[in-house]
Design a protein around this motif. Sequence first.
Motif, mmCIF file in Angstrom:
data_model
loop_
_atom_site.group_PDB
_atom_site.id
_atom_site.type_symbol
_atom_site.label_atom_id
_atom_site.label_comp_id
_atom_site.label_asym_id
_atom_site.label_seq_id
_atom_site.Cartn_x
_atom_site.Cartn_y
_atom_site.Cartn_z
ATOM 1 N N ALA A 30 127.092 30.773 41.274
ATOM 2 C CA ALA A 30 125.900 30.374 42.298
ATOM 3 C C ALA A 30 125.345 31.351 43.183
ATOM 4 C CB ALA A 30 126.445 29.055 43.151
ATOM 5 N N GLY A 31 125.475 32.753 42.412
ATOM 6 C CA GLY A 31 124.618 33.760 43.038
ATOM 7 C C GLY A 31 123.022 33.503 42.732
ATOM 8 N N VAL A 32 122.411 34.418 42.546
ATOM 9 C CA VAL A 32 121.030 34.702 42.359
ATOM 10 C C VAL A 32 120.698 34.023 41.063
ATOM 11 C CG1 VAL A 32 119.019 35.821 42.157
ATOM 12 C CG2 VAL A 32 120.516 36.495 43.907
ATOM 13 N N GLY A 34 122.818 32.135 39.101
ATOM 14 C CA GLY A 34 123.295 30.593 39.082
ATOM 15 C C GLY A 34 122.158 29.714 39.440
ATOM 16 N N GLU A 52 131.193 27.066 41.283
ATOM 17 C CA GLU A 52 131.281 28.362 42.163
ATOM 18 C C GLU A 52 132.602 28.394 42.650
ATOM 19 O OE1 GLU A 52 129.175 31.079 43.130
ATOM 20 O OE2 GLU A 52 131.369 31.252 44.314
ATOM 21 N N LYS A 53 133.277 29.697 42.500
ATOM 22 C CA LYS A 53 134.652 29.619 43.004
ATOM 23 C C LYS A 53 134.717 29.966 44.589
ATOM 24 C CE LYS A 53 134.958 34.764 42.072
ATOM 25 N NZ LYS A 53 135.598 35.912 41.406
ATOM 26 N N GLY A 59 126.475 34.407 46.261
ATOM 27 C CA GLY A 59 127.044 35.458 45.440
ATOM 28 C C GLY A 59 127.275 36.868 46.366
ATOM 29 N N TRP A 61 125.173 38.127 48.204
ATOM 30 C CA TRP A 61 124.662 38.118 49.208
ATOM 31 C C TRP A 61 125.302 37.342 50.476
ATOM 32 C CZ3 TRP A 61 121.394 41.922 49.848
ATOM 33 C CH2 TRP A 61 120.937 42.482 48.624
ATOM 34 N N HIS A 82 134.997 38.985 46.020
ATOM 35 C CA HIS A 82 133.776 39.270 45.091
ATOM 36 C C HIS A 82 132.652 39.933 45.622
ATOM 37 C CE1 HIS A 82 131.111 37.873 41.819
ATOM 38 N NE2 HIS A 82 130.147 37.819 42.627
ATOM 39 N N THR A 91 118.301 45.870 52.348
ATOM 40 C CA THR A 91 117.926 45.825 50.684
ATOM 41 C C THR A 91 117.262 47.216 50.297
ATOM 42 O OG1 THR A 91 115.501 44.973 50.911
ATOM 43 C CG2 THR A 91 117.263 43.410 50.820
ATOM 44 N N ASN A 92 117.539 47.507 49.062
ATOM 45 C CA ASN A 92 117.107 48.711 48.449
ATOM 46 C C ASN A 92 115.664 48.452 47.899
ATOM 47 O OD1 ASN A 92 117.900 47.947 45.786
ATOM 48 N ND2 ASN A 92 119.879 48.899 46.277
ATOM 49 N N MET A 98 111.744 40.973 45.705
ATOM 50 C CA MET A 98 113.003 40.247 45.436
ATOM 51 C C MET A 98 112.737 38.694 45.765
ATOM 52 S SD MET A 98 115.747 42.311 47.516
ATOM 53 C CE MET A 98 116.934 41.337 47.545
ATOM 54 N N CYS A 179 126.889 33.365 34.761
ATOM 55 C CA CYS A 179 126.228 34.186 35.883
ATOM 56 C C CYS A 179 127.208 34.662 36.796
ATOM 57 C CB CYS A 179 125.244 33.038 36.463
ATOM 58 S SG CYS A 179 124.076 32.285 35.311
ATOM 59 N N PHE A 304 137.139 35.067 31.664
ATOM 60 C CA PHE A 304 137.519 33.691 31.467
ATOM 61 C C PHE A 304 136.835 33.426 29.979
ATOM 62 C CE2 PHE A 304 133.890 34.280 34.328
ATOM 63 C CZ PHE A 304 132.859 33.750 33.218
ATOM 64 N N GLY A 338 121.563 37.960 34.307
ATOM 65 C CA GLY A 338 121.607 38.758 35.117
ATOM 66 C C GLY A 338 122.390 40.290 34.976
ATOM 67 N N PHE A 346 115.474 40.023 40.650
ATOM 68 C CA PHE A 346 115.131 38.673 40.729
ATOM 69 C C PHE A 346 114.183 38.183 39.639
ATOM 70 C CE2 PHE A 346 116.532 37.285 45.318
ATOM 71 C CZ PHE A 346 117.677 38.260 45.385
HETATM 72 P P1 FAD Z 1 126.393 37.680 41.980
HETATM 73 O O1 FAD Z 1 125.516 37.688 43.306
HETATM 74 O O2 FAD Z 1 127.435 38.283 41.959
HETATM 75 O O3 FAD Z 1 127.143 36.053 41.836
HETATM 76 C C1 FAD Z 1 127.830 35.846 41.139
HETATM 77 C C2 FAD Z 1 128.794 34.433 41.624
HETATM 78 O O4 FAD Z 1 129.536 33.809 40.553
HETATM 79 C C3 FAD Z 1 129.405 34.513 42.970
HETATM 80 O O5 FAD Z 1 128.924 33.496 43.853
HETATM 81 C C4 FAD Z 1 130.791 34.346 42.434
HETATM 82 O O6 FAD Z 1 131.838 33.808 43.526
HETATM 83 C C5 FAD Z 1 130.657 33.225 41.048
HETATM 84 N N1 FAD Z 1 131.812 33.466 40.124
HETATM 85 C C6 FAD Z 1 132.376 34.594 39.657
HETATM 86 N N2 FAD Z 1 133.274 34.221 38.836
HETATM 87 C C7 FAD Z 1 133.294 32.872 38.783
HETATM 88 C C8 FAD Z 1 134.137 32.089 38.271
HETATM 89 N N3 FAD Z 1 135.143 32.449 37.328
HETATM 90 N N4 FAD Z 1 134.067 30.655 38.331
HETATM 91 C C9 FAD Z 1 133.188 30.311 39.521
HETATM 92 N N5 FAD Z 1 132.476 31.217 39.861
HETATM 93 C C10 FAD Z 1 132.245 32.486 39.653
HETATM 94 N N6 FAD Z 1 119.505 43.593 44.055
HETATM 95 C C11 FAD Z 1 118.433 43.701 44.422
HETATM 96 O O7 FAD Z 1 117.499 42.904 43.916
HETATM 97 N N7 FAD Z 1 118.020 44.338 45.870
HETATM 98 C C12 FAD Z 1 118.791 44.913 46.408
HETATM 99 O O8 FAD Z 1 118.528 45.435 47.505
HETATM 100 C C13 FAD Z 1 120.243 44.828 45.871
HETATM 101 N N8 FAD Z 1 121.079 45.607 46.855
HETATM 102 C C14 FAD Z 1 122.510 45.398 46.060
HETATM 103 C C15 FAD Z 1 123.446 46.176 46.872
HETATM 104 C C16 FAD Z 1 124.793 46.257 46.380
HETATM 105 C C17 FAD Z 1 125.822 47.138 47.358
HETATM 106 C C18 FAD Z 1 124.905 45.366 45.360
HETATM 107 C C19 FAD Z 1 126.585 45.372 44.817
HETATM 108 C C20 FAD Z 1 124.115 44.947 44.633
HETATM 109 C C21 FAD Z 1 122.725 44.870 45.028
HETATM 110 N N9 FAD Z 1 121.854 44.131 44.081
HETATM 111 C C22 FAD Z 1 120.374 44.147 44.884
HETATM 112 C C23 FAD Z 1 122.281 43.470 42.950
HETATM 113 C C24 FAD Z 1 122.491 42.282 43.249
HETATM 114 O O9 FAD Z 1 123.874 42.069 42.409
HETATM 115 C C25 FAD Z 1 121.684 41.141 42.698
HETATM 116 O O10 FAD Z 1 120.669 41.121 43.558
HETATM 117 C C26 FAD Z 1 122.148 39.592 42.514
HETATM 118 O O11 FAD Z 1 122.785 39.290 43.592
HETATM 119 C C27 FAD Z 1 123.026 39.241 41.278
HETATM 120 O O12 FAD Z 1 123.261 38.182 41.370
HETATM 121 P P2 FAD Z 1 124.146 37.213 40.290
HETATM 122 O O13 FAD Z 1 124.196 35.940 40.424
HETATM 123 O O14 FAD Z 1 123.909 37.970 38.865
HETATM 124 O O15 FAD Z 1 125.779 37.814 40.723
#
Ligand code: FAD
Length: 447
Positions: A30-32, A34, A52-53, A59, A61, A82, A91-92, A98, A179, A304, A338, A346
């Motif tokens: 449930a990050g961006v 999901g 969501e674990k 996630g 954020w 995580h 943010t960068n 975003m 996700c 997994f 993602g 985003f």
């Molecule tokens: P995540 O945000 O990592 O979410 C994944 C989710 O899945 C988490 O909640 C996790 O708990 C859950 N999960 C994982 N495995 C399992 C499981 N087995 N079972 C259940 N739940 C699980 N992006 C930008 O656009 N702008 C920025 O400025 C920016 N800055 C960043 C700075 C840093 C230091 C980092 C590391 C990343 C940055 N990013 C930035 C990229 C950022 O990763 C994305 O913005 C976005 O958060 C990615 O979302 P996501 O949902 O793919 O992954």
Amino acid sequence: TPTYLGALRCKEEGDPSAMATSLKVAVVGAGVAGLIAARELQRESHQVVVFEKSHRLGGTWAYDPRVESDLLGLDQNREIIHGSLYKSLRTNLPRQLMSFTDFKFSDKTYGDERLFPGHEEVLKFLEDFAGSFEVTELIRFNTAVTRVELVDSDIIEFEVESKTNGVNAVEVFDAVVVCNGHNSEPRPAFDIPGIETWSKKQMHSHNYHVPEPFRDQIVVLIGNGPTALDLSREIATVAKEVHMSSRSPAPYAKVSKSQKFSNIWQHAKIDCINKDGTITFEDGISIDAYIIFHCTGYKSHVPFLKTNGIVSVQEKRIGPLYKLVFPPQLAPRLSFVGLPEKSLTFLIIECQSKWIAKTLSTKISLPSKDQMLRDIKEHHGDIEDDGFPKAYTHFLEIENDYIDWMSTQLEMNVDKKFTDMFKYLIHCFRSGNFDNFMNLFELKYGV
Ligand code: FAD
């Protein structure tokens, strides 16, 4: 015994191969990714469960100040934290970039009005998004997916095993959207001659929160991405010296001193670590450092997923994936959201989610399996021809037309201002004037 939770499959009588229109879909994370995937799937009338674990959404954020037991993240038995954010992170990308197309970060403030806001502001935006589109109610919190396995049948189905407060459950889904994020498994730089005998401290940026532990130290920092740039400057406020090292060729062939920070040097690649513990760079300079700090990114990780080898993780590449989303053999029932890096995350996540949801509801069709495989082969070939390693498979800077391609599939209008802004940001970043690229951007676009 698995619990079959009644997939909403619309099979025509006597025709078991008839395409489904409304499916039971599991979203992992449930990050961006999901959150928006869940919204788009729900809009297409699929029945969605988000696993969501953690106890909260967001996630990456959802800032977590804990540090792992192994600072390099090598111990496979460690408890994995995580999040990879540091306390001061802004943010960068500017908030305009975003945004989702119909829910704009730039239209909202939650207390931090800056163009490049702090991480707390992004989390509030995501909470607002999830609440506004009734996605929060679809999430099963504290529920980790431990196994997603292809069920051996003529219709593709997946067993999803999960654990909530120590209790296991197995359910069957028609489709799974992965996700899980890819910024949790550090990828330290271990290809440095002599590093195996280095007895002083090493850590990865995944475990960095505040600069205080570096006070008065000499630090060698490996990397040249946004995190390396950000952290070198923050650490330099307390450290004695910060020596940045990167693989990139010119302009780093010779050592250079930062214009803005009198204690930051940019070096070439590390040549070797000597027996006396000093570190020698390819520019000929040797340093006696206290710590090697790896700002070298992350490995892809889908522990997994069990697909009998149909999908695998090699170096950082998850594949084979058509347009970094669908494994052709299991498309559209298995998908990834993602994965693209160095991109407009985003917007791309939104496009991918719409594409998956509409493909599952059969409003959009995919090319044949062979065509998709050919496309993937071409993409991988281009990466090799350009001399990039497999780890670059998900870097979209190389494939600038991805958003155009996606938006055409979806008949979606993407504001050109949006992509122009991103190009300008990349220009600022690449111009080498890292000390003030945020200022440059703010000057052009204002707050
Ligand atoms: P995540 O945000 O990592 O979410 C994944 C989710 O899945 C988490 O909640 C996790 O708990 C859950 N999960 C994982 N495995 C399992 C499981 N087995 N079972 C259940 N739940 C699980 N992006 C930008 O656009 N702008 C920025 O400025 C920016 N800055 C960043 C700075 C840093 C230091 C980092 C590391 C990343 C940055 N990013 C930035 C990229 C950022 O990763 C994305 O913005 C976005 O958060 C990615 O979302 P996501 O949902 O793919 O992954």
